[in-house]
Write a protein that holds these residues in place. Structure first.
Motif, mmCIF file in Angstrom:
data_model
loop_
_atom_site.group_PDB
_atom_site.id
_atom_site.type_symbol
_atom_site.label_atom_id
_atom_site.label_comp_id
_atom_site.label_asym_id
_atom_site.label_seq_id
_atom_site.Cartn_x
_atom_site.Cartn_y
_atom_site.Cartn_z
ATOM 1 N N LEU A 1 1.010 -1.282 -0.202
ATOM 2 C CA LEU A 1 -0.004 -0.095 -0.009
ATOM 3 C C LEU A 1 1.177 1.313 -0.061
ATOM 4 O O LEU A 1 0.370 2.392 -0.762
ATOM 5 N N ALA A 2 2.019 1.457 0.836
ATOM 6 C CA ALA A 2 2.769 2.373 0.697
ATOM 7 C C ALA A 2 3.440 2.530 -0.500
ATOM 8 O O ALA A 2 3.476 3.980 -1.113
ATOM 9 N N ALA A 3 4.038 1.643 -1.287
ATOM 10 C CA ALA A 3 4.665 1.574 -2.479
ATOM 11 C C ALA A 3 3.620 2.093 -3.524
ATOM 12 O O ALA A 3 3.985 3.148 -4.395
ATOM 13 N N ALA A 4 2.188 1.729 -3.491
ATOM 14 C CA ALA A 4 1.282 2.012 -4.374
ATOM 15 C C ALA A 4 0.890 3.549 -4.295
ATOM 16 O O ALA A 4 0.577 4.186 -5.217
ATOM 17 N N ALA A 5 0.818 4.067 -2.802
ATOM 18 C CA ALA A 5 0.395 5.510 -2.659
ATOM 19 C C ALA A 5 1.460 6.289 -3.056
ATOM 20 O O ALA A 5 0.974 7.477 -3.656
ATOM 21 N N GLN A 6 2.767 6.079 -3.223
ATOM 22 C CA GLN A 6 4.093 6.812 -3.464
ATOM 23 C C GLN A 6 3.880 6.916 -4.894
ATOM 24 O O GLN A 6 4.142 8.009 -5.791
#
Length: 493
Positions: free
Chosen positions: A165-170
Motif C-alpha cells: 500500500l505504501a509503494a502504491a500510494a507513493q
C-alpha cells in the motif's frame, strides 16, 4: 520540542486499556482515549534533547532503534502541545502514509529510543501519533489528493499489506498508473487478516483503502499472482513491478504427532477469525477455541494475538510456550539505550489471560517434544522439556534439554506462532528472482531492484519478517527507486 520544563512537570500518560474482563466480551478497540488537554501535556514532555534518537530508524543486530519511517516526532509533539493539530497532521503525513495503522499496531521503537527515557519514562509518542491522525479524520482534514498530472507509465504492485500500500500510494503520487493485486477478498494483507480487530479495526483499514481508490489506484482482489495469474504476464503488461507479497511461509514444528487434527498455524487461525467477523465466505477453515484447552507455541506478537483471540472465543484454558528465557525487568548490559528495550512486559493478550485465570500464561525455556493423539485423530496433549541455552563449539547458542524436566500438557487446540521462514515461492520462481541466504527476494536496500529488469522487491518479501513501520519504509523506498527507474529522476522522498 514541547514545553522547556514539560518533562519535569508532567508524568507520562497513555490512553488506558479497557478493563480486560470486559473487553474480552467484544472485538472493539482495546483502549480508551486521552482528553485533548492530557494529549497537549504529553506533547509538552518532549524535551530539547539536541539529537532526537526517536526518529533515527536504524536496525542494529536485529534491534530497531527509533522510527524506521523517520517520523518528525519532536515537531508534531510541539505542535500538539501548542494546539496546532492540523499542522501536526501535515508533519505526520510528510513521512508516514498510514499513521492510523502505525499508531495502533506498531510496538513503538521510537519510545524505546526517546532521550527522556534515559532518565525518566519516555514521551507517549504512539498515543500522540494515533490522536493526531484520528483528529484529522474527525475534522475532515484527511482528503484524497489524486495527482494533477498522469504519466503513461504503468506499475503493478503485488501484495496489499503495509509495504504494498505504501509503494502504491507513493508511485501514484508520482503520477504513474498503479494496479495492486491481492489474493484475498479484501485489501490490506497483514493489516486486514493478520492483526486482530481489537488492535486494528478493519473499518480503519477500509477507510484508508477507499481514499487510495479515490486517488486513482486500481485494486484487483481474489487474484493470486503466480497461481491465478502467471507472474510473467505482469512484466509483459507493466512498465515496472513491485513485489510486496510478504514473508508468509510459516515456520512449522515437525515432530511426532504433527499430523493430528487440532494443530494449526497461527495465521490460519487469525485469518479465518477476521473473515468470520466480517461475515465473509471463509477462504480459511474457521477454528474455534471455545471450551478448549489451548496451547500457543511462540512468544511473539502473533502468539499474543492468538492468546487474545482465544480469550474472546471463550477458551477453557490458555498457555503460551516461549523457548527463550523470561526477559529481565530492566535493560541488560548488552541491550543499551537507544536500542529497543528487551524487557518483561504484560502485553494485552497476557493481561486478559491473567485477569481470568490468575497468572501470566507464558512458560519460558520450554521445548515441545511430541504431540499425542486421543485415538480419534485429534490432539489431546503435548510432551515438553525445559531447556537452557549453551554455546557450542562454533560459538553459536543452542538449546540443551534439562534431564528430569519432562512434562505433559493437556491440549485440544495447538496454535503454531513461531514466525516465518520467508516468502512463498510461485512469483519469485516464475520471474527467476535471485534469493538471499534466507530465501528472501534479493534486492539491495539502496535501490530495491532485483536481478530482473524493472522488478523491485520491498517489505517482508525482501528483508524478512519485520515491523509494520519497516514495511512502510520499504514500500516508500521501492516506490522512489521505481519512479527513478521509470523517469530517470524522482521527487519522491
Amino acid at each position: 520540542m514541547g514545553k522547556p520544563t514539560g518533562f519535569m512537570e508532567f508524568e507520562r500518560k497513555i490512553a488506558p486499556n479497557r478493563d480486560p474482563n470486559q473487553r474480552v466480551k467484544d472485538w472493539d478497540q482495546l483502549h480508551d482515549h486521552l482528553s485533548e488537554e492530557e494529549l497537549q501535556e504529553q506533547g509538552a514532555r518532549c524535551m530539547d534533547c539536541g539529537i532526537p534518537f526517536c526518529q533515527t530508524g536504524e536496525d542494529k543486530k536485529g534491534r530497531t532503534m527509533g522510527c524506521p519511517v523517520h517520523n518528525l516526532i519532536p515537531e508534531w509533539n510541539d505542535l500538539v502541545y501548542k494546539g496546532k493539530w492540523k499542522e501536526a497532521l501535515d508533519r505526520l503525513h510528510k513521512t508516514n502514509n498510514f499513521p492510523e495503522f502505525t499508531g495502533r499496531a506498531c510496538p513503538a521503537p521510537c519510545e524505546g529510543s526517546c532521550v527522556l527515557g534515559l532518565i525518566d519514562t519516555p514521551v507517549a509518542i504512539k498515543s500522540l501519533e494515533q490522536a493526531i491522525i484520528d483528529k484529522g479524520f474527525e475534522e475532515g482534514w484527511v482528503e484524497p489528493h489524486p495527482p494533477e498530472n498522469r504519466t503513461d507509465k504503468k506499475v503493478a504492485v503485488v501484495g496489499s499489506g503495509p509495504a504494498g500500500l505504501a509503494a502504491a500510494a507513493q508511485i501514484n503520487k508520482a503520477g504513474h498508473h498503479v494496479t495492486v493485486y491481492e489474493r484475498d477478498k479484501r485489501i490490506g494483507g497483514l493489516l486486514m487478516y493478520g492483526i486482530p480487530n481489537m488492535k486494528l479495526e478493519k473499518t480503519v483499514v477500509e477507510r484508508r483503502v477507499d481514499l487510495l481508490k479515490e486517488e486513482g489506484i486500481t485494486f484487483i482482489t481474489e487474484t493470486e499472482v503466480g497461481t491465478d495469474l502467471p507472474a510473467p504476464e505482469l512484466t509483459d503488461e507493466y512498465d515496472a513491478v513491485i513485489l510486496a507479497g510478504g514473508a508468509t511461509k510459516a515456520r512449522d514444528l515437525n515432530i511426532e504427532g504433527r499430523d493430528l487434527d487440532g494443530i494449526h498455524f497461527a495465521m490460519d487461525f487469525l485469518h479465518a477469525n477476521v473473515e468470520k467477523l466480517l461475515k465473509d465466505d471463509h477462504k480459511k477453515e474457521f477454528i474455534s477455541a471455545k471450551d478448549k484447552d489451548v496451547i500457543v507455541i511462540g512468544g511473539g506478537d502473533t502468539g499474543t494475538d492468538c492468546v487474545s483471540t482465544s480469550m474472546r472465543h471463550g477458551c477453557n484454558s490458555i498457555t503460551q510456550f516461549e523457548i527463550l528465557p523470561k526477559p529481565p525487568d530492566h535493560r541488560d548490559e548488552d541491550n543499551p539505550w537507544p536500542e529497543w528495550p528487551n524487557i518483561y512486559k504484560l502485553d494485552y493478550g497476557q493481561e486478559e489471560a491473567k485477569a481470568k485465570f490468575g497468572d501470566d500464561p507464558r512458560e519460558y525455556l520450554i521445548m515441545t517434544k511430541k504431540f499425542v493423539g486421543d485415538g480419534k485423530g485429534g490432539v489431546k496433549e503435548l510432551h515438553t522439556v525445559q531447556i537452557e541455552w549453551t554455546t557450542n563449539e562454533e560459538g553459536r547458542k543452542v538449546p540443551r534439554e534439562i534431564p528430569g524436566t519432562d512434562k505433559v500438557w493437556k491440549a485440544d487446540l495447538v496454535l503454531l506462532a513461531m514466525g516465518f521462514l520467508g516468502p512463498e515461492n510461485p512469483v519469485l520462481e516464475q520471474l527467476d528472482i535471485e534469493r538471499d541466504e534466507r530465501s528472501n527476494a534479493k534486492a539491495e536496500h539502496g535501490d530495491y531492484h532485483t536481478n530482473v529488469e524493472g522488478v523491485f522487491a520491498a517489505g517482508d518479501m525482501r528483508r524478512g519478517q519485520s515491523l509494520i513501520v519497516w514495511a512502510i519504509n520499504e514500500g516508500r523506498g521501492a516506490a522512489r527507486e521505481c519512479d527513478r527507474y521509470l523517469t530517470g529522476t524522482t521527487e519522491l522522498p
